[in-house]
Write a protein that holds these residues in place. Structure first.
Motif, PDB file in Angstrom:
ATOM      1  N   ASP A   1       0.507  -1.167   0.275  1.00 28.94           N
ATOM      2  CA  ASP A   1       0.068   0.021   0.216  1.00 28.94           C
ATOM      3  C   ASP A   1       0.943   1.324  -0.182  1.00 28.94           C
ATOM      4  OD1 ASP A   1      -1.946   1.927   0.080  1.00 28.94           O
ATOM      5  OD2 ASP A   1      -2.557   1.883   2.380  1.00 28.94           O
TER       6      ASP A   1
ATOM      7  N   ALA B   1      -0.314   4.082  -0.652  1.00 30.62           N
ATOM      8  CA  ALA B   1      -1.076   5.279  -1.188  1.00 30.62           C
ATOM      9  C   ALA B   1      -1.321   5.967   0.187  1.00 30.62           C
ATOM     10  CB  ALA B   1      -2.593   4.530  -1.513  1.00 30.62           C
ATOM     11  N   ASN B   2      -0.772   5.325   0.953  1.00 29.21           N
ATOM     12  CA  ASN B   2      -0.589   6.081   2.482  1.00 29.21           C
ATOM     13  C   ASN B   2       0.972   7.107   2.809  1.00 29.21           C
ATOM     14  OD1 ASN B   2      -3.004   5.680   3.429  1.00 29.21           O
ATOM     15  ND2 ASN B   2      -2.730   3.331   4.282  1.00 29.21           N
ATOM     16  N   GLN B   3       1.847   5.999   2.410  1.00 29.18           N
ATOM     17  CA  GLN B   3       3.023   5.909   2.139  1.00 29.18           C
ATOM     18  C   GLN B   3       2.915   7.629   1.161  1.00 29.18           C
ATOM     19  OE1 GLN B   3       5.718   3.262   0.811  1.00 29.18           O
ATOM     20  NE2 GLN B   3       5.238   2.317   2.397  1.00 29.18           N
ATOM     21  N   VAL B   4       2.466   7.667  -0.065  1.00 33.60           N
ATOM     22  CA  VAL B   4       2.145   8.813  -0.506  1.00 33.60           C
ATOM     23  C   VAL B   4       2.242  10.213   0.364  1.00 33.60           C
ATOM     24  CG1 VAL B   4       1.582  10.020  -2.744  1.00 33.60           C
ATOM     25  CG2 VAL B   4       3.422   7.909  -2.505  1.00 33.60           C
ATOM     26  N   ALA B   5       1.341   9.881   0.584  1.00 37.47           N
ATOM     27  CA  ALA B   5      -0.159  10.522   1.571  1.00 37.47           C
ATOM     28  C   ALA B   5       0.713  11.210   2.382  1.00 37.47           C
ATOM     29  CB  ALA B   5      -1.515   9.424   1.787  1.00 37.47           C
ATOM     30  N   LYS B   6       1.322  10.309   3.460  1.00 35.10           N
ATOM     31  CA  LYS B   6       1.773  11.236   4.891  1.00 35.10           C
ATOM     32  C   LYS B   6       3.201  11.966   3.528  1.00 35.10           C
ATOM     33  CE  LYS B   6       1.504   6.942   7.688  1.00 35.10           C
ATOM     34  NZ  LYS B   6       2.180   5.724   7.859  1.00 35.10           N
TER      35      LYS B   6
ATOM     36  N   LEU C   1       3.580  13.683   1.379  1.00 30.66           N
ATOM     37  CA  LEU C   1       2.408  14.960   1.143  1.00 30.66           C
ATOM     38  C   LEU C   1       2.412  15.868   1.631  1.00 30.66           C
ATOM     39  CD1 LEU C   1       0.296  13.861  -2.162  1.00 30.66           C
ATOM     40  CD2 LEU C   1       3.227  15.740  -2.265  1.00 30.66           C
ATOM     41  N   ALA C   2       1.659  15.354   3.081  1.00 30.63           N
ATOM     42  CA  ALA C   2       1.289  15.934   4.319  1.00 30.63           C
ATOM     43  C   ALA C   2       2.889  16.630   5.218  1.00 30.63           C
ATOM     44  CB  ALA C   2       0.847  14.927   4.660  1.00 30.63           C
TER      45      ALA C   2
END
Length: 187
Positions: free
Chosen positions: A58, A60-65, A67-68
């Motif tokens: 997964d 997506a969670n790593q990319v979201a983190k 970007l945050a």
């Protein structure tokens, strides 16, 4: 120390280590378990046995983190303040528009002046290069340094002078033809 654990995990995967203590450590550590999972995916991909069901990574969670945590907006040091921006007054708008129109008119005027100068220069140059007869230089076949004798009114001369005159005329015609050919081939 983390690198040593990953090396031991790789050796365990290849069947070169059978240490029960390390296997218990892998069962307790979530990071080693995810690394174990990734190593198996990489191995299957390299062997060409990768199935879509195995791809449960997964990202997506790593990319979201990521970007945050990323600073996407940089505040400029000299950014204008919307409260301090001056809006032109109503009576100044007319003069701003007149200034724009005058700039365009002056550009057109300058282009017209340059064009007029070029046209006048070409006409002046053509007037200077025409012969006294009004013949342009490319059609002038009279050789340089040769004087033309008037036609008619030739007085009686002896045979020797007439022969010399004919030879002179023949040479003059050959020179005129040569000059004409030279000018025509030059262009």
């Amino acid at each position: 120390m983390q690198i040593e654990r990953k090396e031991q995990l790789s050796l365990l995967m290849d069947g070169e280590i059978t240490d029960d203590n390390f296997i218990d450590e892998v069962l307790r550590d979530k990071n080693l378990q995810s690394c174990w999972h990734r190593y198996h995916i990489v191995r299957d991909a390299m062997r060409g046995k990768l199935h879509n069901s195995l791809l449960t990574v997964d990202i997506a969670n790593q990319v979201a983190k990521a970007l945050a945590n990323e600073d996407t907006y940089h505040q400029l040091a000299e950014q204008p303040n919307p409260n301090e921006v001056l809006v032109p007054q109503k009576h100044n708008l007319f003069w701003i528009r007149v200034k724009e129109v005058m700039a365009k008119v002056s550009q057109v005027g300058l282009a017209a002046c340059v064009t007029l100068g070029i046209i006048a220069g070409v006409q002046y140059y053509q007037g200077q290069t025409e012969d006294s007869n009004g013949v342009p230089p490319t059609l002038n076949t009279t050789p340089i340094g040769v004087n033309l004798a008037p036609v008619g009114g030739i007085s009686q001369q002896d045979d020797q002078q007439i022969l010399e005159k004919r030879q002179y005329d023949k040479i003059k015609l050959l020179l005129q033809d040569y000059e004409l050919q030279k000018r025509l081939n030059a262009h």
